[in-house]
Motif scaffolding. Structure first.
Motif, PDB file in Angstrom:
ATOM      1  N   MET A 118      -8.534   1.177  -4.458  1.00 20.28           N
ATOM      2  CA  MET A 118      -7.723   1.237  -3.242  1.00 20.28           C
ATOM      3  C   MET A 118      -7.168  -0.134  -2.873  1.00 20.28           C
ATOM      4  O   MET A 118      -6.004  -0.250  -2.454  1.00 20.28           O
ATOM      5  CB  MET A 118      -8.545   1.788  -2.070  1.00 20.28           C
ATOM      6  CG  MET A 118      -8.717   3.270  -2.116  1.00 20.28           C
ATOM      7  SD  MET A 118      -9.399   3.944  -0.601  1.00 20.28           S
ATOM      8  CE  MET A 118     -10.964   3.127  -0.515  1.00 20.28           C
ATOM      9  N   VAL A 119      -7.969  -1.176  -3.032  1.00 23.94           N
ATOM     10  CA  VAL A 119      -7.496  -2.528  -2.734  1.00 23.94           C
ATOM     11  C   VAL A 119      -6.346  -2.888  -3.674  1.00 23.94           C
ATOM     12  O   VAL A 119      -5.326  -3.439  -3.248  1.00 23.94           O
ATOM     13  CB  VAL A 119      -8.654  -3.546  -2.826  1.00 23.94           C
ATOM     14  CG1 VAL A 119      -8.136  -4.974  -2.747  1.00 23.94           C
ATOM     15  CG2 VAL A 119      -9.678  -3.289  -1.731  1.00 23.94           C
ATOM     16  N   ARG A 120      -6.491  -2.527  -4.939  1.00 25.65           N
ATOM     17  CA  ARG A 120      -5.426  -2.799  -5.913  1.00 25.65           C
ATOM     18  C   ARG A 120      -4.144  -2.038  -5.540  1.00 25.65           C
ATOM     19  O   ARG A 120      -3.047  -2.599  -5.556  1.00 25.65           O
ATOM     20  CB  ARG A 120      -5.900  -2.402  -7.308  1.00 25.65           C
ATOM     21  CG  ARG A 120      -4.897  -2.678  -8.381  1.00 25.65           C
ATOM     22  CD  ARG A 120      -5.486  -2.443  -9.758  1.00 25.65           C
ATOM     23  NE  ARG A 120      -4.414  -2.293 -10.719  1.00 25.65           N
ATOM     24  CZ  ARG A 120      -4.350  -1.346 -11.620  1.00 25.65           C
ATOM     25  NH1 ARG A 120      -5.323  -0.479 -11.743  1.00 25.65           N
ATOM     26  NH2 ARG A 120      -3.336  -1.263 -12.441  1.00 25.65           N
ATOM     27  N   GLN A 121      -4.286  -0.763  -5.218  1.00 24.57           N
ATOM     28  CA  GLN A 121      -3.124   0.034  -4.813  1.00 24.57           C
ATOM     29  C   GLN A 121      -2.468  -0.548  -3.572  1.00 24.57           C
ATOM     30  O   GLN A 121      -1.236  -0.583  -3.460  1.00 24.57           O
ATOM     31  CB  GLN A 121      -3.543   1.477  -4.518  1.00 24.57           C
ATOM     32  CG  GLN A 121      -3.852   2.301  -5.722  1.00 24.57           C
ATOM     33  CD  GLN A 121      -4.321   3.695  -5.339  1.00 24.57           C
ATOM     34  OE1 GLN A 121      -4.511   4.013  -4.165  1.00 24.57           O
ATOM     35  NE2 GLN A 121      -4.522   4.531  -6.333  1.00 24.57           N
ATOM     36  N   TYR A 122      -3.295  -1.010  -2.636  1.00 21.64           N
ATOM     37  CA  TYR A 122      -2.770  -1.589  -1.398  1.00 21.64           C
ATOM     38  C   TYR A 122      -1.890  -2.798  -1.702  1.00 21.64           C
ATOM     39  O   TYR A 122      -0.765  -2.890  -1.218  1.00 21.64           O
ATOM     40  CB  TYR A 122      -3.923  -1.982  -0.476  1.00 21.64           C
ATOM     41  CG  TYR A 122      -3.488  -2.754   0.744  1.00 21.64           C
ATOM     42  CD1 TYR A 122      -2.949  -2.095   1.842  1.00 21.64           C
ATOM     43  CD2 TYR A 122      -3.600  -4.139   0.792  1.00 21.64           C
ATOM     44  CE1 TYR A 122      -2.538  -2.801   2.959  1.00 21.64           C
ATOM     45  CE2 TYR A 122      -3.193  -4.852   1.897  1.00 21.64           C
ATOM     46  CZ  TYR A 122      -2.669  -4.179   2.985  1.00 21.64           C
ATOM     47  OH  TYR A 122      -2.255  -4.873   4.084  1.00 21.64           O
ATOM     48  N   TYR A 123      -2.399  -3.720  -2.518  1.00 21.55           N
ATOM     49  CA  TYR A 123      -1.629  -4.927  -2.814  1.00 21.55           C
ATOM     50  C   TYR A 123      -0.390  -4.622  -3.653  1.00 21.55           C
ATOM     51  O   TYR A 123       0.655  -5.260  -3.473  1.00 21.55           O
ATOM     52  CB  TYR A 123      -2.503  -5.995  -3.463  1.00 21.55           C
ATOM     53  CG  TYR A 123      -3.376  -6.680  -2.438  1.00 21.55           C
ATOM     54  CD1 TYR A 123      -2.816  -7.496  -1.454  1.00 21.55           C
ATOM     55  CD2 TYR A 123      -4.745  -6.480  -2.417  1.00 21.55           C
ATOM     56  CE1 TYR A 123      -3.603  -8.105  -0.498  1.00 21.55           C
ATOM     57  CE2 TYR A 123      -5.539  -7.090  -1.455  1.00 21.55           C
ATOM     58  CZ  TYR A 123      -4.954  -7.904  -0.497  1.00 21.55           C
ATOM     59  OH  TYR A 123      -5.742  -8.500   0.459  1.00 21.55           O
ATOM     60  N   ASP A 174      -8.327   3.445   4.888  1.00 23.93           N
ATOM     61  CA  ASP A 174      -9.337   3.855   3.910  1.00 23.93           C
ATOM     62  C   ASP A 174     -10.158   2.662   3.425  1.00 23.93           C
ATOM     63  O   ASP A 174     -11.373   2.761   3.258  1.00 23.93           O
ATOM     64  CB  ASP A 174      -8.686   4.551   2.714  1.00 23.93           C
ATOM     65  CG  ASP A 174      -8.133   5.925   3.059  1.00 23.93           C
ATOM     66  OD1 ASP A 174      -8.512   6.475   4.120  1.00 23.93           O
ATOM     67  OD2 ASP A 174      -7.324   6.446   2.276  1.00 23.93           O
ATOM     68  N   ILE A 175      -9.501   1.526   3.214  1.00 27.53           N
ATOM     69  CA  ILE A 175     -10.200   0.324   2.777  1.00 27.53           C
ATOM     70  C   ILE A 175     -11.201  -0.116   3.843  1.00 27.53           C
ATOM     71  O   ILE A 175     -12.339  -0.476   3.530  1.00 27.53           O
ATOM     72  CB  ILE A 175      -9.198  -0.807   2.446  1.00 27.53           C
ATOM     73  CG1 ILE A 175      -8.455  -0.467   1.154  1.00 27.53           C
ATOM     74  CG2 ILE A 175      -9.893  -2.157   2.345  1.00 27.53           C
ATOM     75  CD1 ILE A 175      -7.252  -1.351   0.874  1.00 27.53           C
ATOM     76  N   LEU A 176     -10.799  -0.061   5.087  1.00 28.60           N
ATOM     77  CA  LEU A 176     -11.712  -0.425   6.175  1.00 28.60           C
ATOM     78  C   LEU A 176     -12.919   0.503   6.210  1.00 28.60           C
ATOM     79  O   LEU A 176     -14.059   0.056   6.354  1.00 28.60           O
ATOM     80  CB  LEU A 176     -10.982  -0.398   7.516  1.00 28.60           C
ATOM     81  CG  LEU A 176     -11.833  -0.728   8.738  1.00 28.60           C
ATOM     82  CD1 LEU A 176     -12.387  -2.142   8.640  1.00 28.60           C
ATOM     83  CD2 LEU A 176     -11.019  -0.556   9.995  1.00 28.60           C
ATOM     84  N   SER A 219     -15.130  -0.343   3.250  1.00 33.78           N
ATOM     85  CA  SER A 219     -15.784  -1.642   3.413  1.00 33.78           C
ATOM     86  C   SER A 219     -16.939  -1.547   4.395  1.00 33.78           C
ATOM     87  O   SER A 219     -17.949  -2.236   4.237  1.00 33.78           O
ATOM     88  CB  SER A 219     -14.786  -2.713   3.855  1.00 33.78           C
ATOM     89  OG  SER A 219     -14.349  -2.493   5.175  1.00 33.78           O
ATOM     90  N   ASN A 220     -16.821  -0.668   5.390  1.00 32.96           N
ATOM     91  CA  ASN A 220     -17.948  -0.432   6.298  1.00 32.96           C
ATOM     92  C   ASN A 220     -19.103   0.228   5.562  1.00 32.96           C
ATOM     93  O   ASN A 220     -20.260  -0.147   5.743  1.00 32.96           O
ATOM     94  CB  ASN A 220     -17.526   0.434   7.480  1.00 32.96           C
ATOM     95  CG  ASN A 220     -16.693  -0.323   8.486  1.00 32.96           C
ATOM     96  OD1 ASN A 220     -16.754  -1.549   8.562  1.00 32.96           O
ATOM     97  ND2 ASN A 220     -15.902   0.396   9.246  1.00 32.96           N
ATOM     98  N   GLN A 221     -18.806   1.219   4.730  1.00 27.31           N
ATOM     99  CA  GLN A 221     -19.854   1.911   3.984  1.00 27.31           C
ATOM    100  C   GLN A 221     -20.542   0.985   2.993  1.00 27.31           C
ATOM    101  O   GLN A 221     -21.745   1.088   2.762  1.00 27.31           O
ATOM    102  CB  GLN A 221     -19.278   3.122   3.245  1.00 27.31           C
ATOM    103  CG  GLN A 221     -18.846   4.233   4.155  1.00 27.31           C
ATOM    104  CD  GLN A 221     -18.184   5.370   3.391  1.00 27.31           C
ATOM    105  OE1 GLN A 221     -18.044   5.320   2.175  1.00 27.31           O
ATOM    106  NE2 GLN A 221     -17.785   6.406   4.111  1.00 27.31           N
ATOM    107  N   LEU A 222     -19.787   0.071   2.413  1.00 24.51           N
ATOM    108  CA  LEU A 222     -20.344  -0.867   1.436  1.00 24.51           C
ATOM    109  C   LEU A 222     -20.920  -2.121   2.108  1.00 24.51           C
ATOM    110  O   LEU A 222     -21.412  -3.011   1.420  1.00 24.51           O
ATOM    111  CB  LEU A 222     -19.269  -1.276   0.424  1.00 24.51           C
ATOM    112  CG  LEU A 222     -18.798  -0.159  -0.499  1.00 24.51           C
ATOM    113  CD1 LEU A 222     -17.563  -0.592  -1.285  1.00 24.51           C
ATOM    114  CD2 LEU A 222     -19.906   0.243  -1.450  1.00 24.51           C
TER     115      LEU A 222
END
Length: 92
Positions: A8-13, A50-52, A55-58
């Motif tokens: 998801m981070v990759r897709q975001y960037y 979704d990333i947020l 990141s909370n879950q992790l």
């Protein structure tokens, strides 16, 4: 879970880069000649949410770590629970 987060981070960037290369449009014309939010911007916003969440879950941000520590502090140890239930919490 980590692979999903990384994807998801990759897709975001990648989406952000494409959107910026297009001139960072906020809106676009729809088929009925009305304006609507640009699809790339909508995708970027959804990915950000979704990333947020992931990141909370992790526990990758300070807030989620602090929340976890607070929850652990609230849970009394089994021994402390036994002592409070049995009335053995006094001295002597």
């Amino acid at each position: 879970l980590v692979r999903i987060y990384a994807g998801m981070v990759r897709q975001y960037y990648e989406a952000l880069k494409v959107w910026e290369e297009e001139g960072s449009p906020i809106s676009t014309l729809s088929a009925s000649n009305s304006t609507k939010k640009h699809p790339a911007l909508d995708q970027i916003e959804k990915l950000r949410k979704d990333i947020l969440s992931y990141s909370n879950q992790l526990m990758l941000n300070p807030k989620s770590q602090r929340d976890s520590e607070t929850k652990q502090e609230e849970k009394a140890s089994p021994f402390a629970q036994f002592m409070s239930q049995s009335g053995g919490g006094g001295s002597g």
